[in-house]
Design a protein around this motif. Structure first.
Motif, mmCIF file in Angstrom:
data_model
loop_
_atom_site.group_PDB
_atom_site.id
_atom_site.type_symbol
_atom_site.label_atom_id
_atom_site.label_comp_id
_atom_site.label_asym_id
_atom_site.label_seq_id
_atom_site.Cartn_x
_atom_site.Cartn_y
_atom_site.Cartn_z
ATOM 1 N N ALA A 459 -34.701 -19.730 -56.410
ATOM 2 C CA ALA A 459 -36.103 -19.338 -56.313
ATOM 3 C C ALA A 459 -36.216 -18.214 -55.295
ATOM 4 C CB ALA A 459 -36.974 -20.518 -55.904
ATOM 5 N N ASN A 460 -36.877 -17.126 -55.671
ATOM 6 C CA ASN A 460 -36.982 -15.957 -54.796
ATOM 7 C C ASN A 460 -38.409 -15.421 -54.803
ATOM 8 O OD1 ASN A 460 -33.976 -15.008 -54.066
ATOM 9 N ND2 ASN A 460 -33.998 -15.793 -56.155
ATOM 10 N N HIS A 461 -38.795 -14.885 -53.658
ATOM 11 C CA HIS A 461 -40.125 -14.301 -53.518
ATOM 12 C C HIS A 461 -40.038 -13.085 -52.611
ATOM 13 C CE1 HIS A 461 -43.998 -14.025 -51.130
ATOM 14 N NE2 HIS A 461 -44.381 -13.724 -52.351
ATOM 15 N N VAL A 462 -40.700 -12.022 -53.019
ATOM 16 C CA VAL A 462 -40.807 -10.823 -52.190
ATOM 17 C C VAL A 462 -42.278 -10.462 -52.052
ATOM 18 C CG1 VAL A 462 -40.371 -8.343 -52.024
ATOM 19 C CG2 VAL A 462 -38.546 -9.863 -52.732
ATOM 20 N N TYR A 463 -42.736 -10.363 -50.822
ATOM 21 C CA TYR A 463 -44.073 -9.861 -50.547
ATOM 22 C C TYR A 463 -43.952 -8.531 -49.824
ATOM 23 C CZ TYR A 463 -48.272 -8.841 -47.905
ATOM 24 O OH TYR A 463 -49.345 -8.187 -47.364
ATOM 25 N N SER A 464 -44.753 -7.574 -50.214
ATOM 26 C CA SER A 464 -44.814 -6.308 -49.485
ATOM 27 C C SER A 464 -46.264 -5.859 -49.431
ATOM 28 C CB SER A 464 -43.949 -5.231 -50.150
ATOM 29 O OG SER A 464 -44.307 -5.050 -51.504
ATOM 30 N N GLY A 465 -46.679 -5.414 -48.267
ATOM 31 C CA GLY A 465 -48.055 -4.996 -48.074
ATOM 32 C C GLY A 465 -48.142 -3.727 -47.264
ATOM 33 N N ILE A 466 -49.092 -2.875 -47.626
ATOM 34 C CA ILE A 466 -49.327 -1.615 -46.922
ATOM 35 C C ILE A 466 -50.818 -1.483 -46.667
ATOM 36 C CG2 ILE A 466 -49.187 0.903 -47.021
ATOM 37 C CD1 ILE A 466 -46.815 0.596 -48.925
ATOM 38 N N ASP A 467 -51.189 -1.346 -45.403
ATOM 39 C CA ASP A 467 -52.562 -1.018 -45.027
ATOM 40 C C ASP A 467 -52.535 0.413 -44.512
ATOM 41 O OD1 ASP A 467 -53.356 -3.556 -45.688
ATOM 42 O OD2 ASP A 467 -53.174 -4.315 -43.638
ATOM 43 N N ARG A 468 -53.153 1.301 -45.256
ATOM 44 C CA ARG A 468 -53.019 2.742 -44.995
ATOM 45 C C ARG A 468 -54.360 3.340 -44.611
ATOM 46 N NH1 ARG A 468 -50.914 7.032 -49.626
ATOM 47 N NH2 ARG A 468 -52.424 8.661 -49.169
ATOM 48 N N GLU A 469 -54.313 4.216 -43.619
ATOM 49 C CA GLU A 469 -55.507 4.916 -43.155
ATOM 50 C C GLU A 469 -55.225 6.407 -43.127
ATOM 51 O OE1 GLU A 469 -57.127 4.919 -38.888
ATOM 52 O OE2 GLU A 469 -58.345 3.377 -39.857
ATOM 53 N N ASP A 470 -56.088 7.184 -43.800
ATOM 54 C CA ASP A 470 -55.923 8.633 -43.871
ATOM 55 C C ASP A 470 -56.920 9.317 -42.946
ATOM 56 O OD1 ASP A 470 -54.347 7.710 -45.885
ATOM 57 O OD2 ASP A 470 -55.034 9.132 -47.395
#
Length: 808
Positions: A459-470
């Motif tokens: 069982a595998n899980h990948v989470y990736s998150g990006i909070d971006r401000e320009d």
């Protein structure tokens, strides 16, 4: 007396002595095979001739041979690329258990390095996936970039816009760009940012590279449509140090230091890696766009040097923790930091007015965590956790309004007067100090349980998150007060089942994947309300999409020398941050409405070898593939005529099919001569506006070849001199779709056939600690392109020194 059983098997000639017995009693011989450093030997072939019995060791080094008659038997053990070792076993009971330690370790010593690390990692490459494992020993001591190493791998084509540090995309069997996912120890490399990627990471930091084509296993849970490249960093638990420095053409300097120290009493371990790269990238260019415009608008072609293309990157990783202790095989916490600077010579394509003083700056500071433990709590339960969290920043600096020519001087108009752009910057859109600040996080978790030697669930899980401000310092105070934000969060879940049967000859893996991605695009706008007052209103574009995928891989070893492999997957590729939100630094416009692309991927191949005949060793492999693609993401085909575009936009091109074949040959003679050759040919058609066309800007036929010859005891005893030759062939391809019978002038849009040849040598001193190498790239100074009109470096020379200590 020796006899040949079959050239298609590893049952090579050897005598078997068996005690004559009138009894028909039989027994089982089982045991574990170790390397001399104590590591279990996986995927070794264990066999007898009379009776013919054969088995493979599993990941724990365990094997079983059944139905051996009572008496004395000679058992052979064969591991890839090594000579057969024999052990004599007396069978006098139902179950006989043995342990055996081989006379060598898995990895080749420095004086046994194979060309470009093309040795087969059989534990991975015989599981059914279309996969190549690239070792990095040679590249780490030569002036070879990680991208160059990948470019020699069968089915892989690296597309690069210029020299060191320039934008790179990866093509696997025709699928390219973000359809190919890059991982660093299972973490999506996009999390690390542009300052810590395959342009900057030296091969000495890398243990090996896994290249999966089309079908990606569940443990790399991510939305990889066309395949995946997993960079496996060194995870040795032995004290060591490696340092290297190289210098060469275009004022290119590269240095790296990697080290690990382990306190044997406690297992406390400190690991660090540092690198620095710099290049002026001032190589010569010529061609259709490299001109100087004079009086009256007359354009004169010239050969010019790139004058605004310097690149610098510096970074490293520091980790502390424990290795080989009761509660963890590896536990590290640490920090990864990197910084780079890249001048921008032109937009998406080379144009007659290059840029001057436009540049990008990037940096990243990330905390990281690694935990690995086999047999956690109970035998067969393995756990792996890799995570990063931190900040990434990028700035685009473009404030110069003067126009420039390829001679590096200010451009003149038809009257002979210097002129400035009306938009007051090098790239259209106006002057900018645009900044993108990101908070990023990713965690990869894998849990597997082996019920026994034949059944395993993962069982595998990948989470990736990006909070971006320009933001942009050159905008008004009001605009910078109300900044736009870009958030992207992705979860990929995978569940896999692995089966090993028929004495480990049959290996299967079935998996399912769940994809979920949420994007939120917020842009504040100032509008007038019903009373005529200025108010701020958030324009919000968001999406939350879920998809499912599934697949399998299977292999069957008809003999120790011949394995059939097949795999298939329904794959999903979610649009990435750049495609959804755009990126000023890469000249990409946002497209929040872009849809995911999907593909049904199929592979069928075989692997024959390593077959040893006296001093000759062969390995041959081939793979047939097809990719049925829906909503392919790429550049708009109908606008490809405009090669002067500075900006690019990713769209869903349509549906299509890629199909073809790749094949490779490895040959070794007496461990002194190595030859590797591979070729890939495919077609890639897509339905665009109701018409099926060949996808433009795609090389459909490529070949690579490598030769190494080794001399011993040159100048000094116990020294070794290696000579290397590499060639890259890319067939002609066009930036435009086929134009029918009216092809007048279409040669303007064609990238010509290219044959690039490199030569190198390395000298390993007798102590095996110091290696000096010298490389000549592009010996005959041929014009080289990966993308239309964007020329890459010509002939170049590099000298490198590499020093390493193990167990100091």
């Amino acid at each position: 007396m020796l006899k040949i059983v079959s050239v298609l098997s590893l049952l090579l000639t050897f005598p078997v002595f068996s005690q004559a017995s009138e009894e028909i009693e039989t027994g089982t011989v089982s045991g574990v095979i170790y390397f001399k450093n104590g590591i279990p030997v996986a995927e070794a072939s264990v066999f007898t001739e009379k009776p013919i019995q054969h088995s493979y060791t599993n990941s724990k080094g365990y094997f079983t041979l059944n139905n051996l008659g009572y008496g004395t038997h000679k058992i052979a053990i064969k591991y890839y690329g090594k000579d057969i070792e024999y052990i004599t076993v007396k069978v006098s009971k139902k179950n006989t258990k043995i342990k055996h330690t081989l006379s060598y370790n898995e990895d080749n010593e420095l004086n046994e390095v194979l060309l470009n690390g093309k040795t087969k990692e059989t534990q991975i490459e015989t599981q059914g996936f279309a996969v190549n494992v690239v070792k990095t020993e040679e590249a780490s001591i030569r002036n070879i970039q990680t991208n160059e190493l990948l470019n020699t791998t069968v089915g892989v084509k690296i597309r690069q816009n210029g020299g060191l540090g320039s934008d790179v995309s990866y093509s696997l069997n025709g699928l390219s760009g973000s359809a190919v996912r890059i991982f660093i120890d299972g973490i999506p490399s996009s999390m690390y940012g542009s300052s810590f990627n395959l342009n900057s990471i030296p091969p000495s930091m890398i243990k090996n590279i896994e290249v999966y084509k089309g079908v990606v296993p569940g443990h790399l849970a991510d939305d990889a449509l066309g395949g995946a490249i997993n960079i496996v960093l060194h995870n040795d638990a032995k004290t060591n140090l490696n340092a290297s420095v190289s210098y060469g053409s275009f004022n290119t300097l590269q240095a790296s230091v990697n080290g690990l120290y382990r306190f044997n009493d406690t297992g406390f371990t400190v690991k660090t890696s540092l690198f620095h790269n710099y290049s002026d990238n001032d190589y010569k260019v010529s061609g259709r766009s490299v001109v100087v415009t004079g009086l009256g608008g007359v354009q004169t072609p010239i050969t010019a040097r790139r004058f605004n293309d310097a690149y610098r990157s510096t970074g490293g990783m520091l980790q502390i923790g424990y290795t080989d202790v009761k509660w963890a095989d590896q536990f590290f916490v640490g920090v990864t930091g990197s910084d780079d600077y890249k001048e921008v010579q032109h937009g998406a394509f080379m144009t007659i007015t290059p840029y001057k003083d436009r540049f990008l700056e990037s940096n990243a500071l990330l905390a990281n965590l690694t935990y690995q433990k086999k047999d956690l709590f109970t035998k067969g339960l393995d756990v792996t956790v890799n995570g990063i969290y931190g900040k990434r920043n990028r700035t685009v600096n473009d404030t110069v309004s003067w126009a420039y020519s390829w001679n590096g001087e200010r451009a003149i108009d038809f009257r002979g007067d210097e002129y400035q752009y009306t938009w007051r910057s090098q790239q259209e859109g106006g002057p900018t100090l645009a900044a993108i600040n990101r908070k990023v996080g990713s965690i990869r978790t894998g849990v597997s349980y082996a019920f026994n030697n034949n059944h395993k669930i993962l069982a595998n899980h990948v989470y990736s998150g990006i909070d971006r401000e320009d933001s942009d310092e050159l905008r008004s105070v009001l605009e910078n007060t109300f900044k736009g934000t870009r958030d992207l969060h992705k979860n990929i879940f995978a569940l896999s089942y692995e089966l090993s049967a028929i004495e480990n000859k049959l290996k299967t893996s079935a998996f399912g994947k769940l994809y979920q991605q949420k994007t939120v695009n917020v842009d504040p706008e100032i509008v007038e309300d019903e009373n005529g007052n200025a108010v701020v209103v958030d324009e919000i574009i968001s999406s939350n999409k879920k998809f499912t995928g599934y697949g399998f891989a299977a292999s069957y070893a008809f003999s120790p020398n011949f394995t059939l492999l097949t795999s298939a997957e329904k794959a999903i590729r979610l649009p990435n941050e750049t495609e959804v939100f755009g990126n000023d630094g890469d000249n990409v416009v946002a497209n929040p409405s872009i849809n995911p692309e999907q593909s049904n991927n199929y592979n069928l191949g075989f692997r024959f070898g390593a077959l040893s005949i006296k001093k000759h060793k062969f390995t041959i492999g081939a793979n047939l593939f097809t990719r049925n693609i829906k909503d392919r993401i790429g550049l708009p085909i109908e606008t490809s005529l405009n090669i002067d575009d500075e900006l690019i936009l990713y769209v869903n091109q349509g549906s299509g099919t890629s199909k073809g074949i790749d094949a490779q040959l490895n040959y070794t003679f007496n461990n002194n001569f190595n030859l590797n050759f591979n070729a890939s040919r495919f077609s890639l058609n897509i339905e665009n506006n109701g018409v099926e066309i060949a996808v433009p800007n795609t090389p459909f036929f490529t070949m690579n070849g490598n030769i190494r010859y080794s001399f011993k005891n040159v100048i000094q005893q116990k020294s070794r001199l290696n000579l290397f030759y590499t060639m890259y062939f890319t067939d002609e391809f066009s930036y435009l779709p086929p134009q029918g019978k009216n092809t007048v002038g279409d040669e303007f849009f064609k990238v010509p056939t290219q044959l690039v040849q490199d030569f190198g040598l390395s000298y390993a001193f007798p102590n095996k600690k110091l290696v000096a190498s010298f490389d000549i790239k592009n010996i005959f100074d041929e014009p080289v392109y990966d993308n239309l009109s964007v020329q890459k470096p010509g002939r170049a020379f590099y000298l490198k020194l590499n020093y390493s200590i193990h167990k100091f």
